[in-house]
Design a protein around this motif. Structure first.
Motif, PDB file in Angstrom:
ATOM      1  N   HIS A   2       3.953 -31.593  30.354  1.00 55.76           N
ATOM      2  CA  HIS A   2       5.087 -32.228  30.641  1.00 55.76           C
ATOM      3  C   HIS A   2       5.788 -32.470  31.404  1.00 55.76           C
ATOM      4  CE1 HIS A   2       6.310 -30.492  26.295  1.00 55.76           C
ATOM      5  NE2 HIS A   2       5.006 -30.052  26.513  1.00 55.76           N
TER       6      HIS A   2
ATOM      7  N   THR B 299       1.343 -36.926  25.376  1.00 52.37           N
ATOM      8  CA  THR B 299       0.208 -37.101  24.908  1.00 52.37           C
ATOM      9  C   THR B 299      -0.726 -37.632  24.730  1.00 52.37           C
ATOM     10  OG1 THR B 299       0.830 -35.465  22.768  1.00 52.37           O
ATOM     11  CG2 THR B 299      -1.479 -35.439  23.096  1.00 52.37           C
TER      12      THR B 299
ATOM     13  N   VAL C 289       5.161 -33.457  37.264  1.00 55.52           N
ATOM     14  CA  VAL C 289       3.882 -33.044  36.286  1.00 55.52           C
ATOM     15  C   VAL C 289       4.516 -31.730  36.595  1.00 55.52           C
ATOM     16  CG1 VAL C 289       2.321 -31.921  34.700  1.00 55.52           C
ATOM     17  CG2 VAL C 289       3.148 -34.589  35.266  1.00 55.52           C
ATOM     18  N   ASP C 290       4.919 -30.223  35.645  1.00 51.12           N
ATOM     19  CA  ASP C 290       5.588 -29.285  36.098  1.00 51.12           C
ATOM     20  C   ASP C 290       4.273 -28.706  34.423  1.00 51.12           C
ATOM     21  OD1 ASP C 290       6.406 -29.339  32.958  1.00 51.12           O
ATOM     22  OD2 ASP C 290       8.671 -29.041  33.849  1.00 51.12           O
ATOM     23  N   THR C 291       3.725 -28.818  33.569  1.00 50.58           N
ATOM     24  CA  THR C 291       2.386 -28.215  33.256  1.00 50.58           C
ATOM     25  C   THR C 291       1.191 -29.540  32.571  1.00 50.58           C
ATOM     26  OG1 THR C 291       4.005 -28.632  30.707  1.00 50.58           O
ATOM     27  CG2 THR C 291       3.988 -25.752  32.635  1.00 50.58           C
TER      28      THR C 291
ATOM     29  N   ASP D  70       6.687 -37.542  23.260  1.00 46.87           N
ATOM     30  CA  ASP D  70       7.646 -36.377  22.315  1.00 46.87           C
ATOM     31  C   ASP D  70       8.814 -37.168  22.424  1.00 46.87           C
ATOM     32  OD1 ASP D  70       9.086 -34.639  21.108  1.00 46.87           O
ATOM     33  OD2 ASP D  70       7.409 -33.484  20.848  1.00 46.87           O
TER      34      ASP D  70
ATOM     35  N   SER E 265      11.969 -33.640  23.785  1.00 47.70           N
ATOM     36  CA  SER E 265      10.790 -32.999  24.774  1.00 47.70           C
ATOM     37  C   SER E 265      10.165 -33.415  26.054  1.00 47.70           C
ATOM     38  CB  SER E 265       9.892 -31.895  24.648  1.00 47.70           C
ATOM     39  OG  SER E 265       8.411 -32.956  24.415  1.00 47.70           O
ATOM     40  N   GLY E 266      10.175 -35.058  25.464  1.00 46.78           N
ATOM     41  CA  GLY E 266       9.435 -35.846  26.628  1.00 46.78           C
ATOM     42  C   GLY E 266       8.297 -35.445  26.681  1.00 46.78           C
ATOM     43  N   ALA E 267       7.582 -34.899  25.598  1.00 51.05           N
ATOM     44  CA  ALA E 267       6.234 -34.998  26.056  1.00 51.05           C
ATOM     45  C   ALA E 267       4.996 -35.803  26.417  1.00 51.05           C
ATOM     46  CB  ALA E 267       5.341 -33.167  25.702  1.00 51.05           C
TER      47      ALA E 267
ATOM     48  N   SER F 181       9.337 -32.545  34.920  1.00 52.20           N
ATOM     49  CA  SER F 181      10.435 -31.895  35.280  1.00 52.20           C
ATOM     50  C   SER F 181      11.808 -32.669  34.824  1.00 52.20           C
ATOM     51  CB  SER F 181       9.923 -31.523  37.039  1.00 52.20           C
ATOM     52  OG  SER F 181       9.829 -32.489  37.804  1.00 52.20           O
TER      53      SER F 181
ATOM     54  N   THR G 291      -1.454 -32.752  27.697  1.00 53.41           N
ATOM     55  CA  THR G 291      -0.615 -32.540  27.520  1.00 53.41           C
ATOM     56  C   THR G 291       0.498 -32.804  28.440  1.00 53.41           C
ATOM     57  OG1 THR G 291      -0.723 -32.645  24.820  1.00 53.41           O
ATOM     58  CG2 THR G 291       1.814 -31.973  25.792  1.00 53.41           C
TER      59      THR G 291
END
Length: 307
Positions: A231, A260, A284-286, A253, A256-258, A233, A229
């Motif tokens: 996330h 997967t 990508v921040d996470t 998602d 959230s914009g996430a 910025s 997954t």
């Protein structure tokens, strides 16, 4: 060890526990999971001798529960759901009463009470009526009475229900310390309890055993196990992620914009994903490698048809 063979319990024709069989050995911390009404508490009550099975056998360290109920109960510490106690007693009075019931007298009685008070950290509430205690302290008093006689088997029904995060941590640490030389069975519907303290998981639904294995084996049943997954910025072109070798599916998602990414069977995609992120300079921040989502697995297991 505990050995359960073909255990069944019916109430007025309604089957609560249906042909349940399992063995549990010392050193195992078993999370006994299931939805409300699955038969968890009924099973716990039969293991402790509080309820008589409709059929089937329970043996504890080679003693049959039907033939040797008192000898087995001496080996068991039990925390029922709700931790019932005499509310007008203080914790000290209640523990003294339980010690007498367990057959302790004199110095031995006082030593057992003082040891469990230190173990559960009840010093500050010893002389307050139990009815006036917080839910957390009531639960700890319940744990203290279950541990008073240093049992070989500890059966805990919803041990952290209603506790705040700090209290849950304290109880879980205590359980882990106790589990070194005891059998511990935790009946719960709280999934995080499994990964926090258990080394074995049993899931019951509609009175039947639906899963028996380690927490890792349970996680591996999740669609999300091994998924990645990400996330971001800010918004970016993510279309190339779905085209990477070994990626079976991409899920976005909308809130959230996430993103997967689900791997194909037996595929490892982390190195391909990180290489693509670096090559395309994606913001990508996470990035998280999913370990599985127990809520999804729990729903899949407990909502399928009974065997």
């Amino acid at each position: 060890m505990i050995s359960v063979k073909n255990l069944k319990k019916s109430f007025s024709g309604v089957v609560a526990v249906d042909d349940l069989s399992f063995d549990i050995r010392p050193g195992e911390v078993v999370g006994f999971l299931g939805p409300n009404g699955a038969g968890k508490s009924t099973t716990m009550k039969m293991l402790t001798g509080f309820l008589e099975p409709s059929s089937g056998e329970i043996s504890v360290f080679d003693l049959n529960l039907t033939d040797s109920p008192l000898a087995i109960k001496q080996k068991i510490g039990y925390l029922p759901e709700g931790a019932p106690a005499y509310g007008d007693m203080t914790p000290l009075q209640f523990l003294s009463f339980i010690a007498q019931v367990r057959g302790y007298k004199g110095r031995e009685k006082n030593e057992r009470i003082q040891q469990v008070i230190r173990q559960i950290e009840l010093q500050e509430v010893l002389d307050k009526p139990i009815d006036n205690l917080s839910k957390g302290f009531k639960r700890r008093v319940g744990l203290a009475q279950a541990l008073l006689h240093d049992p070989q088997i500890l059966i805990l029904d919803e041990p952290t229900d209603g506790l705040d995060p700090n209290q849950k941590h304290q109880v879980r640490e205590l359980i882990k310390n106790l589990a070194k030389d005891k059998i511990v069975i935790i009946s719960t519907h709280i999934l995080e309890e499994v990964t926090a303290v258990c080394n074995r998981v049993m899931i019951i639904a509609k009175g039947q055993l639906q899963f028996d294995g380690t927490p890792n084996e349970l996680n591996r049943q999740s669609k999300y196990f091994g998924a990645i997954t990400l996330h971001f910025s800010y918004r970016a072109d993510i279309s190339g992620l779905a085209e990477l070798d070994g990626v079976a599916e991409m899920q976005v998602d909308e809130e959230s914009g996430a993103v997967t990414l689900f791997p194909e069977v037996d595929s490892q995609i982390l190195h391909l994903v990180t290489a693509h992120v670096q090559r395309c300079k994606l913001p990508v921040d996470t990035l998280v490698v999913e370990q599985g989502r127990l809520d999804e697995v729990f729903r899949n297991i407990t909502q399928r048809e009974a065997k």
